[in-house]
Design a protein around this motif. Structure first.
Motif, PDB file in Angstrom:
ATOM      1  N   GLU A  11       0.007  -8.820  -2.413  1.00  0.00           N
ATOM      2  CA  GLU A  11      -1.233  -7.745  -2.443  1.00  0.00           C
ATOM      3  C   GLU A  11      -0.198  -7.008  -1.684  1.00  0.00           C
ATOM      4  O   GLU A  11      -0.300  -5.567  -2.404  1.00  0.00           O
ATOM      5  N   LEU A  37      -0.102  -2.758   7.278  1.00  0.00           N
ATOM      6  CA  LEU A  37       0.566  -3.546   6.201  1.00  0.00           C
ATOM      7  C   LEU A  37       1.342  -4.548   6.068  1.00  0.00           C
ATOM      8  O   LEU A  37       0.636  -5.893   4.702  1.00  0.00           O
ATOM      9  N   GLU A  58      -6.377  -0.520   7.468  1.00  0.00           N
ATOM     10  CA  GLU A  58      -6.825  -1.789   7.910  1.00  0.00           C
ATOM     11  C   GLU A  58      -7.004  -2.539   6.826  1.00  0.00           C
ATOM     12  O   GLU A  58      -7.923  -4.410   6.940  1.00  0.00           O
ATOM     13  N   PHE A  59      -6.892  -1.975   5.790  1.00  0.00           N
ATOM     14  CA  PHE A  59      -7.373  -2.758   4.432  1.00  0.00           C
ATOM     15  C   PHE A  59      -8.592  -3.389   4.438  1.00  0.00           C
ATOM     16  O   PHE A  59      -8.555  -5.069   4.279  1.00  0.00           O
ATOM     17  N   TRP A  78     -10.204  -2.952  -0.070  1.00  0.00           N
ATOM     18  CA  TRP A  78      -9.116  -1.677  -0.975  1.00  0.00           C
ATOM     19  C   TRP A  78      -8.024  -1.437  -2.204  1.00  0.00           C
ATOM     20  O   TRP A  78      -8.075  -0.410  -2.922  1.00  0.00           O
ATOM     21  N   GLN A  79      -7.774  -2.789  -3.405  1.00  0.00           N
ATOM     22  CA  GLN A  79      -7.625  -2.882  -4.094  1.00  0.00           C
ATOM     23  C   GLN A  79      -8.239  -0.902  -5.005  1.00  0.00           C
ATOM     24  O   GLN A  79      -7.692  -0.633  -6.115  1.00  0.00           O
ATOM     25  N   ASP A 137      -2.255  -7.782   7.015  1.00  0.00           N
ATOM     26  CA  ASP A 137      -2.837  -8.446   6.338  1.00  0.00           C
ATOM     27  C   ASP A 137      -2.731  -8.796   4.977  1.00  0.00           C
ATOM     28  O   ASP A 137      -3.525  -8.814   5.045  1.00  0.00           O
ATOM     29  N   LEU A 138      -1.298  -8.391   4.587  1.00  0.00           N
ATOM     30  CA  LEU A 138      -1.401  -8.467   3.066  1.00  0.00           C
ATOM     31  C   LEU A 138      -0.740 -10.061   3.058  1.00  0.00           C
ATOM     32  O   LEU A 138       0.844 -10.023   3.447  1.00  0.00           O
ATOM     33  N   PRO A 180      -0.457   2.605   5.947  1.00  0.00           N
ATOM     34  CA  PRO A 180      -0.902   1.537   6.363  1.00  0.00           C
ATOM     35  C   PRO A 180      -0.760   0.758   7.464  1.00  0.00           C
ATOM     36  O   PRO A 180       0.315  -0.114   7.309  1.00  0.00           O
ATOM     37  N   ASP A 185      -8.859   2.754   4.522  1.00  0.00           N
ATOM     38  CA  ASP A 185      -7.890   1.576   4.333  1.00  0.00           C
ATOM     39  C   ASP A 185      -7.072   1.311   5.430  1.00  0.00           C
ATOM     40  O   ASP A 185      -5.470   0.038   4.476  1.00  0.00           O
ATOM     41  N   TYR A 222       0.068  -2.556  -3.104  1.00  0.00           N
ATOM     42  CA  TYR A 222      -0.199  -1.586  -3.110  1.00  0.00           C
ATOM     43  C   TYR A 222       1.053  -0.638  -2.177  1.00  0.00           C
ATOM     44  O   TYR A 222       1.636   0.536  -3.243  1.00  0.00           O
TER      45      TYR A 222
END
Length: 480
Positions: A106, A98, A344-345, A349-350, A101-102, A95, A342, A110
């Motif tokens: 979130e 990570l 880069e999410f 992505w979830q 991006d989140l 990721p 993902d 992950y």
């Protein structure tokens, strides 16, 4: 295609490059805990400039929560050990973005999901850029937190670093080792700004202090990186800065010009383990790294990602992913790092966290981790005596059918990965007395007892309708 995705495609085409060594200039960095202010200090822009305090991190020290994570290279140099000194199989994901991006919520989704799936390692960049999946070239998080004040890498914006620390501390709680790039090839220009070697060293020392209570971090350099003398000098200075804080955690580099750092004369003496990087049949690169001195872990840390097409017209299938895991293990890798589109999410992505590829990889790793895998040595035809197959001209994982094997010296355990339907012949005298056999369906992880013999035939189609199987031999029971 992003710059990162395009460069990853080039990894299958480039040749080895020789780079120039550059001396690293040391620099003393101010540390927290002075009588004036218990916090982080910026490096003064001039020798007589006053110190400026930065708000200290509010993240609590990570204690690991009892979950094992990678801490060191084992004696003998072939695999990693956890904080208790026990062998630990690397079960990674990638990721990259990570931390930028989140949102915290979130990130929790992950991290907890990957932990539940048995993942125990993550490949992560500390800084963001669109080329490594980040939202913007200035390094800001998705909600606008910048890492630096006015672009000065020694003036840290505390909210950014507090959040990153909290996220990594949570990963430690869940037993997720982090292979962390303090700066990578995509962030050297922006937002890092390609500063002087001395400033790169200062930044590294600040990172080392910041991460001193994060025991699950291993250090990385590069990332689809083509060595250049000036960039080498900065990346090395960052690592030297980290080392100046007393940090001795394992370090490696990911280069796009070679399959592993041991093939680069400049980086070879600098790394503690080899980041093996290949989109071609992975048994070639892993085995080459395993056989190349000095002895150190040869970890398959990047190959084809689920959901991406890095090999022209060839898709990355679940069979591709299974082959990468099992070819790596039977060729000498102490685990593997899986990846997906993902990194880069991407939106949604979830919903893809529990993809079939991720679930199959997790099941396979569970089987391997339940056995004394660290005793395995790649086989050179002593155990697997016939039916190996193979295609020396293969470009994609699915263009070859080579069966690979590894066995412990005492014959107590052996693994044979057979990627297509066939009969293989074995020298069963290489196995310990009382050995048994199991065919393991690599799509489900379910074992089926088999009669151990010098000639064994795969059981037909597996649960996914493919014909690859893992043959486990030895005295250790395989549980379903």
């Amino acid at each position: 295609m992003s710059r990162r995705a395009a460069l990853r495609l080039l990894a299958v085409l480039v040749a080895a490059a020789v780079v120039v060594a550059v001396a690293v200039v040391g620099y003393r960095v101010l540390r927290p805990g002075t009588p004036e202010q218990d916090g982080w200090y910026e490096r003064p822009p001039a020798a007589d400039a006053p110190l400026r305090a930065v708000t200290p991190s509010t993240a609590r020290p990570a204690d690991g929560g009892g979950a094992p994570f990678v801490t060191a290279v084992a004696d003998g140099g072939r695999y990693f050990v956890d904080q208790d000194g026990a062998p630990i199989l690397v079960r990674g994901d990638a990721p990259w973005s990570l931390l930028v991006d989140l949102s915290p919520a979130e990130a929790e989704t992950y991290l907890t999901t990957r932990s539940e799936q048995g993942f125990n390692a993550l490949l992560v960049s500390l800084l963001g850029n669109p080329a490594n999946g980040g939202p913007s070239a200035d390094g800001a998080t998705v909600d606008g937190l910048l890492p630096f004040v006015d672009g000065d890498v020694t003036r840290w914006n505390a909210p950014y670093w507090d959040r990153a620390h909290d996220t990594l501390a949570r990963a430690a709680d869940l037993g997720l080792t982090v292979l962390l790039y303090p700066v990578d090839s995509w962030t050297l220009d922006e937002p890092f700004g390609s500063p002087s070697v001395a400033v790169c060293h200062d930044y590294g020392a600040m990172v080392g202090e910041w991460a001193a209570d994060l025991p699950h971090v291993l250090w990385m350099a590069g990332g689809d990186y083509t060595p250049e003398p000036a960039d080498d000098a900065c990346l090395e200075a960052v690592q030297e800065g980290i080392r100046s804080t007393g940090d001795s955690r394992p370090f490696s580099a990911q280069l796009i010009t070679v399959r592993f750092a041991g093939q680069d004369p400049h980086w070879d003496p600098l790394v503690d383990w080899d980041f093996v990087y290949s989109y071609q049949p992975v048994y070639e690169a892993v085995r080459e790294a395993y056989d190349t001195g000095p002895v150190r872990p040869a970890l398959l840390a990047e190959s084809n990602y689920e959901g991406e097409n890095n090999m022209g017209d060839q898709p990355t299938t679940t069979e591709t992913l299974r082959r990468q895991v099992l070819w790596a293990i039977t060729s000498g890798s102490p685990g593997d790092v899986y990846g997906t589109e993902d990194w880069e999410f991407l939106p949604g992505w979830q919903d893809r966290l529990r993809s079939e590829g991720a679930e199959q990889v997790a099941r396979l790793r569970d089987v391997v981790a339940s056995l004394p895998w660290w005793t395995l040595v790649p086989d050179d035809g002593a155990l697997l005596t016939g039916g190996a197959g193979g295609n020396p001209d293969a470009f994609d994982q699915l263009e070859t059918d080579l069966a690979t094997a590894a066995a412990s010296p005492d014959g107590d355990l052996a693994l044979v990965y057979v990627p297509t339907e066939r009969t293989v012949t074995l020298d069963v005298d290489r196995l310990a007395p009382g050995s048994r056999a199991w065919w393991v369906d690599p799509t489900t992880g379910e074992p089926a007892p088999a009669s151990l013999a010098g000639s064994m035939t795969t059981p037909g189609a597996n649960a996914a309708g493919d014909h690859d199987w893992l043959l486990v031999l030895g005295t250790h029971p395989v549980d379903g």
